[in-house]
Design a protein around this motif. Structure first.
Motif, short mmCIF file in Angstrom:
data_model
loop_
_atom_site.label_atom_id
_atom_site.label_comp_id
_atom_site.label_asym_id
_atom_site.label_seq_id
_atom_site.Cartn_x
_atom_site.Cartn_y
_atom_site.Cartn_z
N ASP A 24 -9.11 -2.51 -8.78
CA ASP A 24 -8.35 -3.93 -9.02
C ASP A 24 -8.56 -3.89 -10.52
OD1 ASP A 24 -7.91 -5.36 -6.43
OD2 ASP A 24 -10.20 -4.70 -6.31
N GLY A 25 -7.53 -4.35 -11.09
CA GLY A 25 -7.46 -4.75 -12.68
C GLY A 25 -7.03 -6.25 -12.96
N TYR A 26 -7.64 -6.90 -13.84
CA TYR A 26 -7.43 -8.17 -14.08
C TYR A 26 -7.43 -8.51 -15.69
CZ TYR A 26 -9.02 -9.34 -9.53
OH TYR A 26 -9.07 -9.68 -7.93
N LYS A 27 -6.47 -9.40 -16.13
CA LYS A 27 -6.38 -9.90 -17.42
C LYS A 27 -6.93 -11.37 -17.23
CE LYS A 27 -3.65 -10.37 -21.55
NZ LYS A 27 -2.24 -10.22 -22.12
N ALA A 28 -8.17 -11.44 -17.77
CA ALA A 28 -8.70 -12.91 -17.71
C ALA A 28 -8.82 -12.92 -16.13
CB ALA A 28 -7.85 -14.08 -18.11
N THR A 29 -8.24 -13.95 -15.37
CA THR A 29 -8.36 -14.10 -14.16
C THR A 29 -7.09 -13.90 -13.45
OG1 THR A 29 -7.65 -16.45 -14.20
CG2 THR A 29 -9.82 -16.12 -14.29
N ASP A 30 -6.14 -13.28 -14.06
CA ASP A 30 -5.03 -12.69 -13.52
C ASP A 30 -4.80 -11.24 -13.09
OD1 ASP A 30 -3.81 -15.43 -13.60
OD2 ASP A 30 -3.42 -14.75 -15.70
N SER A 31 -4.64 -11.01 -11.71
CA SER A 31 -4.52 -9.72 -11.32
C SER A 31 -3.19 -8.98 -11.74
CB SER A 31 -4.66 -9.52 -9.52
OG SER A 31 -4.41 -8.19 -9.26
N PHE A 32 -3.42 -7.87 -12.38
CA PHE A 32 -2.20 -7.13 -13.00
C PHE A 32 -2.06 -5.71 -11.86
CE2 PHE A 32 -5.35 -5.62 -15.84
CZ PHE A 32 -5.24 -4.41 -15.88
N TYR A 33 -3.35 -5.35 -11.25
CA TYR A 33 -3.26 -3.76 -10.84
C TYR A 33 -4.15 -4.19 -9.34
CZ TYR A 33 -3.97 0.84 -9.47
OH TYR A 33 -4.26 2.15 -8.80
N VAL A 34 -3.52 -3.72 -8.19
CA VAL A 34 -4.46 -3.70 -6.92
C VAL A 34 -4.18 -2.10 -6.37
CG1 VAL A 34 -4.78 -4.16 -4.60
CG2 VAL A 34 -4.28 -6.00 -6.33
N ASN A 35 -5.23 -1.44 -6.52
CA ASN A 35 -4.90 0.07 -5.62
C ASN A 35 -4.57 0.04 -4.24
OD1 ASN A 35 -5.05 3.00 -5.68
ND2 ASN A 35 -7.36 2.95 -5.54
N GLU A 36 -3.44 0.27 -3.86
CA GLU A 36 -3.33 0.28 -2.40
C GLU A 36 -3.88 1.66 -1.88
OE1 GLU A 36 0.94 0.01 -1.87
OE2 GLU A 36 0.78 -2.03 -1.64
N ILE A 37 -4.23 1.21 -0.63
CA ILE A 37 -4.93 2.32 0.30
C ILE A 37 -4.03 2.86 1.23
CG2 ILE A 37 -6.71 2.44 2.18
CD1 ILE A 37 -7.72 2.41 -0.50
N SER A 38 -4.01 3.96 1.87
CA SER A 38 -3.22 4.50 2.57
C SER A 38 -3.95 5.25 4.01
CB SER A 38 -2.52 5.80 2.10
OG SER A 38 -3.35 6.94 1.83
N ILE A 39 -3.52 4.76 5.20
CA ILE A 39 -3.91 5.21 6.47
C ILE A 39 -3.01 6.19 7.03
CG2 ILE A 39 -4.85 4.60 8.71
CD1 ILE A 39 -5.51 1.75 7.60
N SER A 40 -3.14 7.56 7.32
CA SER A 40 -2.12 8.49 7.45
C SER A 40 -2.41 9.11 8.96
CB SER A 40 -2.17 9.46 6.42
OG SER A 40 -1.73 8.88 5.21
N PHE A 41 -1.42 9.29 9.67
CA PHE A 41 -1.23 9.87 10.80
C PHE A 41 -0.32 11.25 10.71
CE2 PHE A 41 -2.30 5.68 11.89
CZ PHE A 41 -3.15 5.57 12.89
N LEU A 42 -1.03 12.50 10.61
CA LEU A 42 -0.09 13.58 10.23
C LEU A 42 -0.08 14.48 11.43
CD1 LEU A 42 -2.15 14.11 6.84
CD2 LEU A 42 -0.06 12.75 7.25
N ASN A 43 1.22 15.18 11.50
CA ASN A 43 1.74 16.31 12.34
C ASN A 43 1.26 16.13 13.76
OD1 ASN A 43 2.19 18.15 10.01
ND2 ASN A 43 -0.24 18.09 9.54
N PHE A 44 1.76 14.83 14.43
CA PHE A 44 1.64 14.73 15.56
C PHE A 44 2.94 15.26 16.15
CE2 PHE A 44 -1.94 12.24 14.30
CZ PHE A 44 -2.86 12.19 15.40
N PRO A 45 2.78 15.55 17.43
CA PRO A 45 4.15 16.46 18.00
C PRO A 45 5.11 15.32 18.40
CG PRO A 45 1.93 16.91 19.28
CD PRO A 45 1.71 16.09 18.15
#
Length: 328
Positions: A24-45
């Protein structure tokens, strides 16, 4: 809230201070960046890769699982506990349908357990799983019943198990509307005592074999009836019945349908369905006194299995609502 280096957006998971990934990134108390997380389901038939993204701790929108369908080999069905090994922490394997000869397909699934995004990326890859979906051959066994309830028949089951074959049957109604059997049929696996059908059932685990099954005339007559009063008789002002029955419900039907009837034409003005309570008193109401005013001079009749089974307590015959019908 994207962050740019020049005109190029810095993708989630690629913003660092030194070797530390910034969440997370802030300038003072204002957020300017949130690192998004990924949940991945891969190669299912049969499924496109499914990726869910969001901020750590945020509620995961929509589905948190992926399912796929498998088909059993010809002549088999899914049978036995389905398992998966190599499932990553935080994910669960869910069995599809199994245990019935009709289940020639099954649809297992893998789901993410939590309802919110974790703090780090996570994934499950079908190619990294070892999945067991047991099947068993489906077989058909034949059998022959002889005598007057005889027939050639078969049953289908999983190989190595048994199944039940049944003879022809005889209905007690053959002897009359309210009849039931007082003994079993004659033969291996015979049944019928206290019921309305005679026959034989045999459990088999291979083809072949036969046995005799025959009916008999051991029957008795069940009873169902309703006596009707109302409009002040015995201080009862609604239309009420003392309804009783004896013998099994299959013989009596267990129910009396009451109608108002003018005495001519169809009997279709329904009043009530009543299950006889054998109380010996007029506790079961057919219709209220106020509704009875709509049928002054008409008859109240009750039918069980399409047979008239009611009568007036006083005077016999069909109960007729008097005109007037006192309310008190």
């Amino acid at each position: 809230m994207p962050v740019y280096k020049g005109s190029t957006e810095v993708a989630s998971g690629n913003l660092y201070k030194g070797s530390t990934e910034i969440q997370d990134g802030y300038k003072a108390t204002d957020s300017f960046y949130v690192n998004e997380i990924s949940i991945s389901f891969l190669n299912f038939p049969g499924q496109a890769d499914y990726v869910i993204t969001g901020a750590p701790g945020a509620t995961i929108p929509g589905s948190r699982s992926v399912s796929w369908t498998e088909t059993a080999p010809s002549g088999s069905a899914y049978n036995g506990t389905q398992t998966a090994t190599g499932v990553p922490t935080g994910f669960s394997f869910n069995q599809g349908q199994q245990g019935n000869i009709s289940y020639t397909t099954t649809t297992p699934s893998v789901s993410f357990d939590a309802s919110v995004f974790p703090n780090t990326n996570t994934s499950v890859d079908y190619n990294s799983l070892t999945i067991s979906l047991p099947t068993t051959a489906v077989v058909t066994y034949s059998y022959t019943f002889t005598s007057n309830l005889g027939r050639s028949t078969s049953c289908t089951t999983f190989s190595g198990t048994s199944c039940t074959v049944s003879s022809n049957t005889l209905a007690s109604s053959t002897f009359g509307t309210f009849y039931y059997f007082t003994s079993n049929a004659i033969g291996t696996g015979a049944y019928g005592n206290g019921g309305c059908t005679q026959g034989c059932n045999v459990s088999i685990s291979s083809s072949g074999g036969s046995s005799s099954c025959s009916s008999n005339n051991s029957t008795a007559l069940a009873g169902i009836s309703g006596q009707i009063i109302g409009c002040g008789e015995l201080n009862t002002f609604n239309i009420a019945t003392d309804a009783s029955q004896s013998g099994p419900t299959c013989a009596t039907g267990g129910n009396i349908a009451f109608y108002a009837w003018s005495g001519t034409g169809p009997i279709n003005q329904f009043l009530a369905n009543i299950n006889p309570d054998n109380s010996g008193s007029y506790t079961q109401s057919v219709t209220s006194n106020s509704n009875a005013q709509n049928y002054l001079g008409q008859y109240v009749v009750g039918y069980a299995k399409s047979t008239l089974v009611t009568s007036a307590t006083f005077g016999g015959g069909n109960y007729q609502i008097p005109n007037p019908c006192p309310s008190s």
